[in-house]
Design a protein around this motif. Sequence first.
Motif, short mmCIF file in Angstrom:
data_model
loop_
_atom_site.label_atom_id
_atom_site.label_comp_id
_atom_site.label_asym_id
_atom_site.label_seq_id
_atom_site.Cartn_x
_atom_site.Cartn_y
_atom_site.Cartn_z
N LEU A 200 -36.21 -8.41 5.17
CA LEU A 200 -35.71 -7.19 5.56
C LEU A 200 -35.79 -6.39 4.20
CD1 LEU A 200 -34.38 -4.97 7.78
CD2 LEU A 200 -32.22 -6.04 7.10
N ARG A 201 -35.05 -6.91 3.08
CA ARG A 201 -35.08 -6.25 2.02
C ARG A 201 -36.30 -5.92 1.19
NH1 ARG A 201 -31.88 -8.11 -3.66
NH2 ARG A 201 -31.79 -5.86 -4.38
N SER A 202 -37.31 -7.17 1.31
CA SER A 202 -38.33 -6.71 0.79
C SER A 202 -39.26 -5.68 1.47
CB SER A 202 -39.22 -8.21 0.80
OG SER A 202 -39.60 -8.70 2.10
N SER A 203 -39.09 -5.74 2.87
CA SER A 203 -39.73 -4.49 3.63
C SER A 203 -39.21 -3.12 3.35
CB SER A 203 -39.65 -4.77 5.24
OG SER A 203 -38.40 -4.56 5.58
N GLY A 204 -38.27 -3.09 2.52
CA GLY A 204 -37.67 -1.67 2.25
C GLY A 204 -36.69 -1.00 3.51
N ARG A 205 -36.66 -1.91 4.50
CA ARG A 205 -35.73 -1.37 5.67
C ARG A 205 -34.41 -1.81 5.33
NH1 ARG A 205 -37.64 -3.81 10.69
NH2 ARG A 205 -38.02 -5.61 9.37
N ARG A 206 -33.30 -1.29 6.12
CA ARG A 206 -31.84 -1.48 5.91
C ARG A 206 -31.44 -1.87 7.23
NH1 ARG A 206 -29.09 3.38 3.45
NH2 ARG A 206 -30.40 4.06 5.28
N ALA A 207 -32.06 -1.67 8.39
CA ALA A 207 -31.63 -2.30 9.58
C ALA A 207 -32.37 -3.32 10.30
CB ALA A 207 -31.58 -0.81 10.76
N ALA A 208 -31.59 -4.05 11.10
CA ALA A 208 -32.41 -5.06 11.93
C ALA A 208 -31.72 -5.47 13.13
CB ALA A 208 -32.48 -6.65 10.97
N GLU A 209 -32.37 -6.04 13.99
CA GLU A 209 -31.86 -6.19 15.21
C GLU A 209 -32.39 -7.70 15.79
OE1 GLU A 209 -32.19 -4.67 19.99
OE2 GLU A 209 -32.50 -3.31 18.38
N ALA B 184 -27.50 -2.25 -2.26
CA ALA B 184 -26.59 -3.13 -2.90
C ALA B 184 -25.76 -3.98 -1.91
CB ALA B 184 -25.56 -2.20 -3.77
N GLU B 185 -25.63 -3.52 -0.72
CA GLU B 185 -24.69 -3.97 0.36
C GLU B 185 -25.71 -4.83 0.83
OE1 GLU B 185 -21.93 -2.84 3.83
OE2 GLU B 185 -23.86 -1.94 4.09
N LEU B 186 -26.68 -4.68 1.09
CA LEU B 186 -27.70 -5.92 1.58
C LEU B 186 -27.76 -7.14 0.50
CD1 LEU B 186 -29.65 -7.00 3.64
CD2 LEU B 186 -31.57 -5.15 2.63
N ALA B 187 -27.97 -6.66 -0.75
CA ALA B 187 -28.06 -7.75 -1.81
C ALA B 187 -26.64 -8.49 -1.63
CB ALA B 187 -28.09 -7.00 -3.15
N ALA B 188 -25.65 -7.84 -1.54
CA ALA B 188 -24.35 -8.65 -1.52
C ALA B 188 -24.23 -9.75 -0.18
CB ALA B 188 -23.19 -7.68 -1.31
N ALA B 189 -24.99 -9.27 0.82
CA ALA B 189 -25.04 -10.14 2.10
C ALA B 189 -25.65 -11.34 1.49
CB ALA B 189 -25.45 -9.27 3.43
N ILE B 190 -26.86 -11.05 0.95
CA ILE B 190 -27.71 -12.25 0.66
C ILE B 190 -27.12 -13.18 -0.53
CG2 ILE B 190 -29.97 -12.55 -0.77
CD1 ILE B 190 -31.08 -9.90 0.37
N ALA B 191 -26.29 -12.51 -1.41
CA ALA B 191 -25.70 -13.37 -2.31
C ALA B 191 -24.51 -14.18 -1.65
CB ALA B 191 -25.14 -12.48 -3.35
N ASP B 192 -23.93 -13.51 -0.69
CA ASP B 192 -22.90 -14.48 0.05
C ASP B 192 -23.52 -15.42 0.98
OD1 ASP B 192 -20.24 -14.71 1.21
OD2 ASP B 192 -21.19 -14.04 3.21
N LEU B 193 -24.65 -15.35 1.41
CA LEU B 193 -25.04 -16.42 2.18
C LEU B 193 -25.68 -17.42 1.19
CD1 LEU B 193 -27.33 -14.82 4.86
CD2 LEU B 193 -25.62 -16.39 5.33
N GLU B 194 -26.35 -17.20 0.20
CA GLU B 194 -26.47 -18.09 -0.94
C GLU B 194 -25.59 -18.85 -1.52
OE1 GLU B 194 -30.47 -15.89 -2.83
OE2 GLU B 194 -28.48 -15.52 -3.84
N ARG B 195 -24.38 -18.12 -1.56
CA ARG B 195 -23.25 -19.08 -2.04
C ARG B 195 -22.79 -20.15 -0.90
NH1 ARG B 195 -21.62 -14.04 -4.44
NH2 ARG B 195 -20.90 -13.56 -2.35
N GLN B 196 -22.61 -19.67 0.32
CA GLN B 196 -22.33 -20.33 1.44
C GLN B 196 -23.22 -21.65 1.49
OE1 GLN B 196 -21.78 -18.75 5.28
NE2 GLN B 196 -21.17 -16.61 4.16
N ILE B 197 -24.59 -21.24 1.49
CA ILE B 197 -25.60 -22.36 1.30
C ILE B 197 -25.31 -23.62 0.18
CG2 ILE B 197 -27.93 -23.12 1.22
CD1 ILE B 197 -28.72 -20.54 2.63
#
Length: 71
Positions: free
Chosen positions: A17-26, A38-51
């Motif tokens: 999603l981030r690499s495509s430049g979009r900010r919305a997903a279904e 920045a909000e999308l990057a924070a969500a990615i970082a949170d998932l990386e921490r959980q993993i």
Amino acid sequence: MAALSELADRLERLRKLRSSGRRAAESEGEKVEYRSDAELAAAIADLERQIAAQAGKPPVRVVYINSSKGT
């Protein structure tokens, strides 16, 4: 807590999603829209921490910086 494979799938979808430049997903009838990159990057970082936590990797706590003026 979600399974490691499910977290990895979510992370892959967010990265695409981030690499495509979009900010919305279904997904599964649920729409999610991130306000900024920045909000999308924070969500990615949170998932990386959980993993990393589920995989047993310790979190990075200290970063050492070494610099010089040259020569």
